[in-house]
Design a protein around this motif. Structure first.
Motif, PDB file in Angstrom:
ATOM      1  N   ILE A   1      56.946 -91.351 -61.510  1.00 44.21           N
ATOM      2  CA  ILE A   1      55.732 -92.087 -61.144  1.00 44.21           C
ATOM      3  C   ILE A   1      54.638 -91.875 -62.179  1.00 44.21           C
ATOM      4  O   ILE A   1      53.905 -92.817 -62.531  1.00 44.21           O
ATOM      5  CB  ILE A   1      55.230 -91.667 -59.743  1.00 44.21           C
ATOM      6  CG1 ILE A   1      56.225 -92.121 -58.681  1.00 44.21           C
ATOM      7  CG2 ILE A   1      53.858 -92.262 -59.454  1.00 44.21           C
ATOM      8  CD1 ILE A   1      56.427 -93.625 -58.598  1.00 44.21           C
ATOM      9  N   PHE A   2      54.521 -90.676 -62.713  1.00 45.60           N
ATOM     10  CA  PHE A   2      53.529 -90.404 -63.758  1.00 45.60           C
ATOM     11  C   PHE A   2      53.805 -91.262 -64.990  1.00 45.60           C
ATOM     12  O   PHE A   2      52.888 -91.874 -65.556  1.00 45.60           O
ATOM     13  CB  PHE A   2      53.539 -88.927 -64.144  1.00 45.60           C
ATOM     14  CG  PHE A   2      52.612 -88.593 -65.272  1.00 45.60           C
ATOM     15  CD1 PHE A   2      51.267 -88.340 -65.021  1.00 45.60           C
ATOM     16  CD2 PHE A   2      53.062 -88.544 -66.585  1.00 45.60           C
ATOM     17  CE1 PHE A   2      50.391 -88.036 -66.060  1.00 45.60           C
ATOM     18  CE2 PHE A   2      52.201 -88.248 -67.626  1.00 45.60           C
ATOM     19  CZ  PHE A   2      50.861 -87.998 -67.371  1.00 45.60           C
ATOM     20  N   ALA A   3      55.075 -91.322 -65.401  1.00 48.31           N
ATOM     21  CA  ALA A   3      55.427 -92.100 -66.590  1.00 48.31           C
ATOM     22  C   ALA A   3      55.249 -93.599 -66.347  1.00 48.31           C
ATOM     23  O   ALA A   3      54.770 -94.329 -67.222  1.00 48.31           O
ATOM     24  CB  ALA A   3      56.868 -91.800 -66.992  1.00 48.31           C
ATOM     25  N   GLU A   4      55.623 -94.075 -65.151  1.00 47.93           N
ATOM     26  CA  GLU A   4      55.531 -95.507 -64.847  1.00 47.93           C
ATOM     27  C   GLU A   4      54.088 -95.982 -64.825  1.00 47.93           C
ATOM     28  O   GLU A   4      53.791 -97.109 -65.216  1.00 47.93           O
ATOM     29  CB  GLU A   4      56.206 -95.780 -63.498  1.00 47.93           C
ATOM     30  CG  GLU A   4      56.614 -97.226 -63.281  1.00 47.93           C
ATOM     31  CD  GLU A   4      55.572 -98.023 -62.526  1.00 47.93           C
ATOM     32  OE1 GLU A   4      55.722 -99.249 -62.410  1.00 47.93           O
ATOM     33  OE2 GLU A   4      54.588 -97.427 -62.056  1.00 47.93           O
ATOM     34  N   THR A   5      53.188 -95.126 -64.398  1.00 50.82           N
ATOM     35  CA  THR A   5      51.771 -95.509 -64.345  1.00 50.82           C
ATOM     36  C   THR A   5      50.988 -95.045 -65.567  1.00 50.82           C
ATOM     37  O   THR A   5      49.947 -95.618 -65.876  1.00 50.82           O
ATOM     38  CB  THR A   5      51.093 -94.920 -63.088  1.00 50.82           C
ATOM     39  OG1 THR A   5      51.222 -93.485 -63.107  1.00 50.82           O
ATOM     40  CG2 THR A   5      51.726 -95.452 -61.821  1.00 50.82           C
ATOM     41  N   GLY A   6      51.486 -94.024 -66.263  1.00 56.06           N
ATOM     42  CA  GLY A   6      50.689 -93.396 -67.309  1.00 56.06           C
ATOM     43  C   GLY A   6      51.089 -93.693 -68.736  1.00 56.06           C
ATOM     44  O   GLY A   6      50.327 -93.414 -69.665  1.00 56.06           O
TER      45      GLY A   6
END
Length: 237
Positions: A37-42
């Motif tokens: 989720i961090f990578a997908e949004t960040g």
């Protein structure tokens, strides 16, 4: 092509993948979920990672006791907020350099233009609305950084958007993901979630193409000055 094939397989069998991850990593599964989720949004280089569907499936697995729903909720909410914040600062620091290069598979200026149009239409609320729109979700904080949106304003909408996004999808999976009609048609349910989340982007794409045919102006690219002008006009800086 291999990346596209992997992404398609990941979406189609996300439940199976998550089950294997839980089996292999045990409590460290939460670290993996945070990272996705961090990578997908960040990170603008990973807009293909699952977002909406992953939240729903995590909720469903929490409903069966394979994951702790409260731990999942806190971890994924934190990942979503931090991801957008990091993306904002990346946009602010390296965003202008993007426009000195030609289009690439990663920094496709058409994505930036679609996101700029969202800001022109919805203003600061784009940060919230984009949470439910794949690709735009990844690029919205990046463009906010490029446009030098006031960080306090950005952070407020970031937190509100993350709260609505994670809460709605994770607990939808928790309460409804294991209902017989959903459980027996899980792939169909995931496709429905993805399809519904894509509708706003499809609508904007069709509208943009129709406007382009009528006016014969503006292609699917944007530049640094356009983003700055949009943010100045919408009083987002």
């Amino acid at each position: 092509m291999e990346a596209i094939s992997f992404a398609a397989d990941l979406f189609l069998h996300l439940g199976d993948y998550l089950g294997k991850i839980i089996e292999l990593f045990g409590p460290f599964t939460y670290v993996v979920l945070f990272g996705v989720i961090f990578a997908e949004t960040g990170l603008v280089v990973t807009p293909f990672l699952p977002g909406d569907s992953l939240l729903f499936i995590v909720g469903a697995f929490s409903g069966t006791g394979h994951l702790n729903v409260f731990a999942s909720y806190v971890i994924l909410l934190t990942a979503a907020i931090l991801g957008d914040s990091v993306n904002y600062w990346l946009g602010k620091k390296i965003g202008p350099k993007v426009f000195s290069k030609e289009n690439s598979r990663i920094f496709n200026k058409a994505y930036l233009e679609k996101t700029r149009e969202f800001y022109a239409k919805y203003g600061s609320k784009t940060i919230i609305i984009a949470r439910f729109v794949p690709i735009v979700r990844t690029f919205a904080p990046f463009v906010a950084g490029i446009g030098k949106m006031d960080y306090k304003t950005f952070l407020t909408y970031n937190v509100v958007g993350a709260f609505i996004w994670v809460t709605s999808l994770l607990f939808a999976g928790y309460f409804f993901g294991n209902q017989p009609i959903i459980k027996n048609n899980f792939e169909t349910a995931i496709f429905a979630i993805i399809g519904i989340s894509l509708l706003p982007m499809v609508f904007e794409f069709v509208r943009h193409k129709m406007m382009k045919k009528k006016t014969h102006e503006h292609d699917d690219t944007t530049d640094y000055s356009e983003i700055k002008e949009t943010f100045k006009k919408e009083k987002l800086t």
